[in-house]
Structures are given as structure tokens and as C-alpha cells.
Design a protein around this motif. Structure first.
Motif, PDB file in Angstrom:
ATOM      1  N   TYR A   2       0.856  -1.196   0.000  1.00  0.00           N
ATOM      2  CA  TYR A   2       0.000   0.000   0.000  1.00  0.00           C
ATOM      3  C   TYR A   2       0.890   1.243   0.000  1.00  0.00           C
ATOM      4  CZ  TYR A   2      -3.941  -2.994   1.266  1.00  0.00           C
ATOM      5  OH  TYR A   2      -4.906  -3.963   1.270  1.00  0.00           O
ATOM      6  N   SER A   3       0.427   2.253  -0.715  1.00  0.00           N
ATOM      7  CA  SER A   3       1.080   3.555  -0.693  1.00  0.00           C
ATOM      8  C   SER A   3      -0.002   4.615  -0.831  1.00  0.00           C
ATOM      9  CB  SER A   3       2.094   3.682  -1.828  1.00  0.00           C
ATOM     10  OG  SER A   3       2.662   4.974  -1.825  1.00  0.00           O
ATOM     11  N   ASN A   4      -0.010   5.532   0.111  1.00  0.00           N
ATOM     12  CA  ASN A   4      -1.019   6.595   0.100  1.00  0.00           C
ATOM     13  C   ASN A   4      -2.433   6.009   0.025  1.00  0.00           C
ATOM     14  OD1 ASN A   4       0.976   8.641   0.144  1.00  0.00           O
ATOM     15  ND2 ASN A   4       1.236   8.424  -2.087  1.00  0.00           N
ATOM     16  N   ASN A   5      -2.635   4.902   0.805  1.00  0.00           N
ATOM     17  CA  ASN A   5      -3.923   4.216   0.888  1.00  0.00           C
ATOM     18  C   ASN A   5      -4.362   3.578  -0.426  1.00  0.00           C
ATOM     19  OD1 ASN A   5      -4.341   4.826   3.645  1.00  0.00           O
ATOM     20  ND2 ASN A   5      -5.076   6.880   3.081  1.00  0.00           N
ATOM     21  N   ILE A   6      -3.437   3.438  -1.362  1.00  0.00           N
ATOM     22  CA  ILE A   6      -3.727   2.759  -2.625  1.00  0.00           C
ATOM     23  C   ILE A   6      -3.145   1.354  -2.560  1.00  0.00           C
ATOM     24  CG2 ILE A   6      -3.341   2.752  -5.119  1.00  0.00           C
ATOM     25  CD1 ILE A   6      -3.076   5.811  -4.935  1.00  0.00           C
ATOM     26  N   GLU A   7      -3.984   0.331  -2.811  1.00  0.00           N
ATOM     27  CA  GLU A   7      -3.527  -1.052  -2.738  1.00  0.00           C
ATOM     28  C   GLU A   7      -2.756  -1.425  -3.995  1.00  0.00           C
ATOM     29  OE1 GLU A   7      -5.211  -5.602  -2.001  1.00  0.00           O
ATOM     30  OE2 GLU A   7      -6.615  -3.935  -2.310  1.00  0.00           O
ATOM     31  N   LEU A   8      -1.616  -2.047  -3.795  1.00  0.00           N
ATOM     32  CA  LEU A   8      -0.793  -2.570  -4.889  1.00  0.00           C
ATOM     33  C   LEU A   8      -0.782  -4.094  -4.731  1.00  0.00           C
ATOM     34  CD1 LEU A   8       2.133  -0.053  -4.374  1.00  0.00           C
ATOM     35  CD2 LEU A   8       0.229   0.173  -5.989  1.00  0.00           C
ATOM     36  N   ALA A   9      -1.858  -4.748  -5.179  1.00  0.00           N
ATOM     37  CA  ALA A   9      -2.061  -6.177  -4.918  1.00  0.00           C
ATOM     38  C   ALA A   9      -1.065  -7.026  -5.692  1.00  0.00           C
ATOM     39  CB  ALA A   9      -3.489  -6.566  -5.292  1.00  0.00           C
ATOM     40  N   ASN A  10      -0.730  -8.181  -5.104  1.00  0.00           N
ATOM     41  CA  ASN A  10       0.139  -9.179  -5.734  1.00  0.00           C
ATOM     42  C   ASN A  10       1.439  -8.555  -6.226  1.00  0.00           C
ATOM     43  OD1 ASN A  10       0.817 -11.749  -6.490  1.00  0.00           O
ATOM     44  ND2 ASN A  10      -0.356 -11.722  -8.411  1.00  0.00           N
ATOM     45  N   THR A  11       2.033  -7.748  -5.369  1.00  0.00           N
ATOM     46  CA  THR A  11       3.273  -7.058  -5.728  1.00  0.00           C
ATOM     47  C   THR A  11       4.471  -7.979  -5.460  1.00  0.00           C
ATOM     48  OG1 THR A  11       2.309  -4.911  -5.158  1.00  0.00           O
ATOM     49  CG2 THR A  11       4.720  -5.068  -5.202  1.00  0.00           C
ATOM     50  N   PRO A  12       5.372  -8.135  -6.429  1.00  0.00           N
ATOM     51  CA  PRO A  12       6.534  -8.992  -6.205  1.00  0.00           C
ATOM     52  C   PRO A  12       7.544  -8.342  -5.251  1.00  0.00           C
ATOM     53  CG  PRO A  12       6.706  -7.918  -8.342  1.00  0.00           C
ATOM     54  CD  PRO A  12       5.351  -7.574  -7.794  1.00  0.00           C
ATOM     55  N   VAL A  13       8.227  -9.186  -4.487  1.00  0.00           N
ATOM     56  CA  VAL A  13       9.284  -8.734  -3.590  1.00  0.00           C
ATOM     57  C   VAL A  13      10.542  -9.515  -3.906  1.00  0.00           C
ATOM     58  CG1 VAL A  13      10.055  -8.579  -1.188  1.00  0.00           C
ATOM     59  CG2 VAL A  13       7.656  -8.153  -1.751  1.00  0.00           C
ATOM     60  N   GLU A  14      11.647  -8.832  -4.012  1.00  0.00           N
ATOM     61  CA  GLU A  14      12.936  -9.498  -4.229  1.00  0.00           C
ATOM     62  C   GLU A  14      13.757  -9.415  -2.943  1.00  0.00           C
ATOM     63  OE1 GLU A  14      14.867  -7.676  -7.539  1.00  0.00           O
ATOM     64  OE2 GLU A  14      13.126  -7.935  -8.881  1.00  0.00           O
ATOM     65  N   ILE A  15      14.318 -10.548  -2.547  1.00  0.00           N
ATOM     66  CA  ILE A  15      15.231 -10.559  -1.397  1.00  0.00           C
ATOM     67  C   ILE A  15      16.616 -10.241  -1.944  1.00  0.00           C
ATOM     68  CG2 ILE A  15      16.040 -11.856   0.602  1.00  0.00           C
ATOM     69  CD1 ILE A  15      12.976 -11.429   0.460  1.00  0.00           C
ATOM     70  N   GLU A  16      17.061  -9.001  -1.744  1.00  0.00           N
ATOM     71  CA  GLU A  16      18.321  -8.566  -2.354  1.00  0.00           C
ATOM     72  C   GLU A  16      19.519  -9.213  -1.694  1.00  0.00           C
ATOM     73  OE1 GLU A  16      18.754  -4.287  -2.663  1.00  0.00           O
ATOM     74  OE2 GLU A  16      18.541  -4.637  -4.810  1.00  0.00           O
ATOM     75  N   TRP A  17      19.552  -9.179  -0.358  1.00  0.00           N
ATOM     76  CA  TRP A  17      20.665  -9.798   0.357  1.00  0.00           C
ATOM     77  C   TRP A  17      20.271 -10.048   1.803  1.00  0.00           C
ATOM     78  CZ3 TRP A  17      21.813  -6.844   4.494  1.00  0.00           C
ATOM     79  CH2 TRP A  17      21.685  -5.462   4.408  1.00  0.00           C
ATOM     80  N   THR A  18      20.997 -10.952   2.419  1.00  0.00           N
ATOM     81  CA  THR A  18      20.803 -11.223   3.845  1.00  0.00           C
ATOM     82  C   THR A  18      22.161 -11.381   4.499  1.00  0.00           C
ATOM     83  OG1 THR A  18      20.770 -13.644   3.648  1.00  0.00           O
ATOM     84  CG2 THR A  18      18.675 -12.491   3.355  1.00  0.00           C
ATOM     85  N   ASN A  19      22.211 -11.102   5.779  1.00  0.00           N
ATOM     86  CA  ASN A  19      23.322 -11.539   6.617  1.00  0.00           C
ATOM     87  C   ASN A  19      22.701 -12.229   7.839  1.00  0.00           C
ATOM     88  OD1 ASN A  19      22.592  -9.468   8.467  1.00  0.00           O
ATOM     89  ND2 ASN A  19      23.973  -8.014   7.423  1.00  0.00           N
ATOM     90  N   LYS A  20      23.463 -12.469   8.854  1.00  0.00           N
ATOM     91  CA  LYS A  20      22.932 -13.214   9.997  1.00  0.00           C
ATOM     92  C   LYS A  20      21.943 -12.415  10.832  1.00  0.00           C
ATOM     93  CE  LYS A  20      26.992 -16.184  10.534  1.00  0.00           C
ATOM     94  NZ  LYS A  20      28.068 -16.642  11.463  1.00  0.00           N
ATOM     95  N   ARG A  21      21.871 -11.096  10.585  1.00  0.00           N
ATOM     96  CA  ARG A  21      21.010 -10.252  11.406  1.00  0.00           C
ATOM     97  C   ARG A  21      19.888  -9.561  10.635  1.00  0.00           C
ATOM     98  NH1 ARG A  21      21.270 -10.467  16.937  1.00  0.00           N
ATOM     99  NH2 ARG A  21      19.764  -8.808  16.591  1.00  0.00           N
ATOM    100  N   THR A  22      20.075  -9.363   9.322  1.00  0.00           N
ATOM    101  CA  THR A  22      19.178  -8.478   8.571  1.00  0.00           C
ATOM    102  C   THR A  22      18.948  -9.003   7.165  1.00  0.00           C
ATOM    103  OG1 THR A  22      20.060  -6.591   9.811  1.00  0.00           O
ATOM    104  CG2 THR A  22      18.843  -6.086   7.796  1.00  0.00           C
ATOM    105  N   ALA A  23      17.773  -8.711   6.627  1.00  0.00           N
ATOM    106  CA  ALA A  23      17.492  -8.947   5.205  1.00  0.00           C
ATOM    107  C   ALA A  23      17.090  -7.619   4.564  1.00  0.00           C
ATOM    108  CB  ALA A  23      16.379  -9.970   5.037  1.00  0.00           C
ATOM    109  N   ARG A  24      17.558  -7.418   3.346  1.00  0.00           N
ATOM    110  CA  ARG A  24      17.111  -6.250   2.575  1.00  0.00           C
ATOM    111  C   ARG A  24      16.221  -6.758   1.445  1.00  0.00           C
ATOM    112  NH1 ARG A  24      19.875  -0.902  -0.127  1.00  0.00           N
ATOM    113  NH2 ARG A  24      19.323  -1.374  -2.274  1.00  0.00           N
ATOM    114  N   MET A  25      14.964  -6.233   1.420  1.00  0.00           N
ATOM    115  CA  MET A  25      13.985  -6.643   0.421  1.00  0.00           C
ATOM    116  C   MET A  25      13.646  -5.451  -0.472  1.00  0.00           C
ATOM    117  SD  MET A  25      11.582  -9.005   2.903  1.00  0.00           S
ATOM    118  CE  MET A  25      11.592  -7.899   4.312  1.00  0.00           C
ATOM    119  N   LYS A  26      13.415  -5.759  -1.750  1.00  0.00           N
ATOM    120  CA  LYS A  26      13.132  -4.699  -2.723  1.00  0.00           C
ATOM    121  C   LYS A  26      11.784  -4.957  -3.387  1.00  0.00           C
ATOM    122  CE  LYS A  26      15.146  -4.706  -6.795  1.00  0.00           C
ATOM    123  NZ  LYS A  26      16.197  -4.568  -7.832  1.00  0.00           N
TER     124      LYS A  26
END
Length: 360
Positions: free
Chosen positions: A310-334
Motif C-alpha cells: 500500500y502507498s497513500n492508501n492505494i492497494e498494490l495487490a500481488n506485488t513482487p518482492v525481491e530478497i536482495e541480500w541477507t546476513n545473519k542479522r538483517t534482510a534487505r527486500m526490494k
């Protein structure tokens, strides 16, 4: 012979006696120290005994009884269990199913189920069950981690509380470089305790392989069996004596499990901000993982790594997410290519997050 012998005159003060005077049965109420009392004072001093019995022999017996009781209490002290999530009376179950039957899947935390398509692992009130309708290779497996390497050359003891309708075995591939070591769990209707001590002087170790694991298997030593095995707990402890099983606090057990696996239920909201093209989300794990994990972020009903955003109360349904990188503590998703969303807009996404660092 004391005939016609004149008795000496007794002095009036006890400390006037020098210990050399003859001792007579009747001394007119006068006091003097006996040889035993002098020896007692020399050995233990003049402090009054604190035991109930004030005699020397009675005090010794009383102190011995206290020491024996203390020794018994020390023997009853519980060694900690070296296994994570071995208490099946209240196991950590982050995957939240009540039963599992998929070959190769993890079930309750740290325990993986293997079966030939006809077995089930079920979580009951106060115990788990492993059942198979036909005689085939069905087992629950616990893989050791590298921190168990410190036990090389030591002795350890297994304890299991179970009942079963067929013969199963608890097998550990840590005792010998050539062979596994087994506790055979014969059929019995009542809860039964069995123990086994292993000598780890010839440890054969490899992460994720059978020689570094425990299995609860439908096997009687010569062939596979079919039936049901119920288990309350399994304990592995250092030493050759089985001590009482004291479970960890649930929160402590959960934290240990989350080093291998962490799951955030569906509906979790995560926040990001759109740059020129994409929105980026950073997710910090509750517990540092043992290795860089595999991460997924998925909304129920969508393909893997697709969410509701959601952005500005607008639904963005079935939006893809990419897992860019992870380490032992954190994941960055795009969340990529949000052309309809203004730069700098906040993005909220909803879905389930799994962070998996288990041993396969």
C-alpha cells in the motif's frame, strides 16, 4: 591397697588441681576435668558442639548423616540437556501445524520428518507421536550443530520417556566412527524411561549427515516396523549418569530455536520508502542466525515473494518482492518498479516472513 592410708585434703577450687592428684569415687562435690574432656578440648577446642547430640560419638554420627544427605542432593542435581527443543510436552512449534506428513519437512523446531509417504508426526497434549500405517522407513531426525564438537572424547547419556505399539529405535550417529548406537524401544502401554551412555572417543562428524544426528525410527534391528511411538522428551547430557530432566523456560527455548528458524505470521506489516524506481525494506531478525539464512516474504494466496503493498492508501495487490541480500542479522527486500508511486512515498507491505537457517 589403701588400708590405713590418709586421704589428702581436697582444695576448694577446680583450677587449683594440677592433674597429678589421686582420683577417688567420692570427691565431696568438687570438680575436675577427666582425661576424655582434656582430649576433647585439645582436638576440637572449648566451643560447644552445635549438633543435637552433644556426645562425641553422637555428634560424629549426626554430622555423617548430614554429609550423606548432602551427597544425595548433589547426585540429584540436574545436568542441562544438550539438545534444543527436546521437551515434547511443550515444544516450540513456529510452523504452527498440529501434524506433519511431508517427506523432508521440518516439524516442531529442530526436528525434521522423513517418511516413505505413509507416516505422520503429530503434536498431542503433553507428547508427540510418530506413526506409520505400513512397515517402512519413517523417522524423526535432529541434526547436531558445530557447537557439539566440544564433546569429542567425552561420555554422554541419553534419556527418553516413551510408550509404543511397535518396536522403534533411538539411534545416534555420534558414538562410533563406524557404527551408530541404538536404544531399542520395545512395545509397552505405560510411559517408560530408557537411558544409554555413549563414549564419544571416536567421533565421526559432518554437518547435516546421518553420522551427526539423532533419529527416532520405525526399526527393530532387522526390519522396518509399523505402529505408533509416543514420546514425552529426549535428553542428552554430559557424563555417564542420567540426572533429572529440567526443561528450559519456554522463552529461552524459543530463542535457541530462532537461531535456526524464525517465522513471522501472515499479516505482518513492514515499511519501506520509494527511491527513484524501487522501494527498499530492511528487516532485522529477532535472533542472530547460525548462517546467512534463506528469506521469503509472501502473502497467502499469492506466489512466493508476492505481497499486498500500500502507498497513500492505494492497494498494490500481488506485488513482487525481491530478497536482495541477507546476513545473519538483517534482510534487505526490494519492491521493484513502482512507477505509479511518487518518489519518497512510504510503502507498507503485508505478508508472512520466514527466515530459515536450518541444517538440511
Amino acid at each position: 591397697i589403701m588400708t590405713n592410708r590418709k586421704l589428702p585434703v581436697f582444695r576448694t577450687a577446680e583450677n587449683d588441681l594440677d592433674g597429678q592428684e589421686p582420683v577417688y569415687i567420692a570427691q565431696g562435690g568438687k570438680k575436675r576435668k577427666t582425661l576424655l574432656s582434656k582430649i576433647k578440648e585439645f582436638i576440637i577446642g572449648t566451643t560447644e558442639l552445635t549438633t543435637t547430640d552433644k556426645s562425641i560419638s553422637g555428634a560424629i554420627e549426626e554430622v555423617k548423616e548430614i554429609a550423606d544427605n548432602n551427597t544425595t542432593q548433589l547426585n540429584d542435581l540436574a545436568n542441562p540437556s544438550l539438545l534444543i527443543n527436546g521437551d515434547f510436552r511443550n515444544p516450540v512449534n513456529q510452523r504452527r501445524k498440529s501434524s506433519y506428513n511431508v517427506n523432508g519437512e521440518y516439524t516442531i523446531d529442530r526436528w525434521r520428518f522423513i517418511n516413505d509417504n505413509n507416516g505422520t508426526m503429530t503434536i498431542n497434549d503433553g507428547y508427540i507421536s510418530i506413526s506409520n500405517g505400513v512397515a517402512n522407513n519413517t523417522y524423526l531426525q535432529y541434526n547436531y550443530d558445530t557447537d557439539m564438537k566440544v564433546l569429542e572424547g567425552e561420555k554422554v547419556t541419553f534419556t527418553i520417556v516413551y510408550k509404543s505399539t511397535a518396536t522403534y529405535r533411538l539411534s545416534s550417529f555420534i558414538g562410533s566412527a563406524e557404527e551408530d548406537v541404538n536404544i531399542y524401544l520395545t512395545p509397552i502401554d505405560d510411559w517408560t524411561v530408557k537411558t544409554l551412555t555413549l563414549d564419544l572417543s571416536s567421533w565421526k562428524y559432518s554437518i547435516g549427515k546421518v553420522e551427526s544426528s539423532i533419529i527416532l525410527q520405525s526399526y527393530d534391528g532387522s526390519s522396518f516396523t509399523n505402529g505408533t511411538l509416543d514420546v514425552k522428551y529426549i535428553k542428552l547430557e554430559l557424563g555417564s549418569v542420567a540426572t533429572p530432566f529440567i526443561p528450559r523456560l519456554y522463552g529461552e527455548e524459543l530463542a535457541l530455536c530462532q537461531r535456526y528458524y524464525e517465522e513471522v505470521p501472515a499479516g505482518q506489516q513492514v515499511l519501506g520508502v520509494k527511491d527513484n524506481v524501487n522501494a527498499f525494506i530492511y528487516w532485522n531478525f529477532i535472533v542472530e542466525k547460525r548462517i546467512n539464512p534463506t528469506v521469503s516474504f509472501t502473502h497467502p494466496g499469492y506466489d512466493n515473494n508476492h505481497v499486498n503493498a500500500y502507498s497513500n492508501n492505494i492497494e498494490l495487490a500481488n506485488t513482487p518482492v525481491e530478497i536482495e541480500w541477507t546476513n545473519k542479522r538483517t534482510a534487505r527486500m526490494k519492491i521493484p518498479a513502482l512507477s505509479s508511486v511518487p518518489i519518497g512515498s512510504a510503502i507498507s507491505a503485508f505478508g508472512a516472513i520466514t527466515i530459515n537457517a536450518e541444517i538440511y
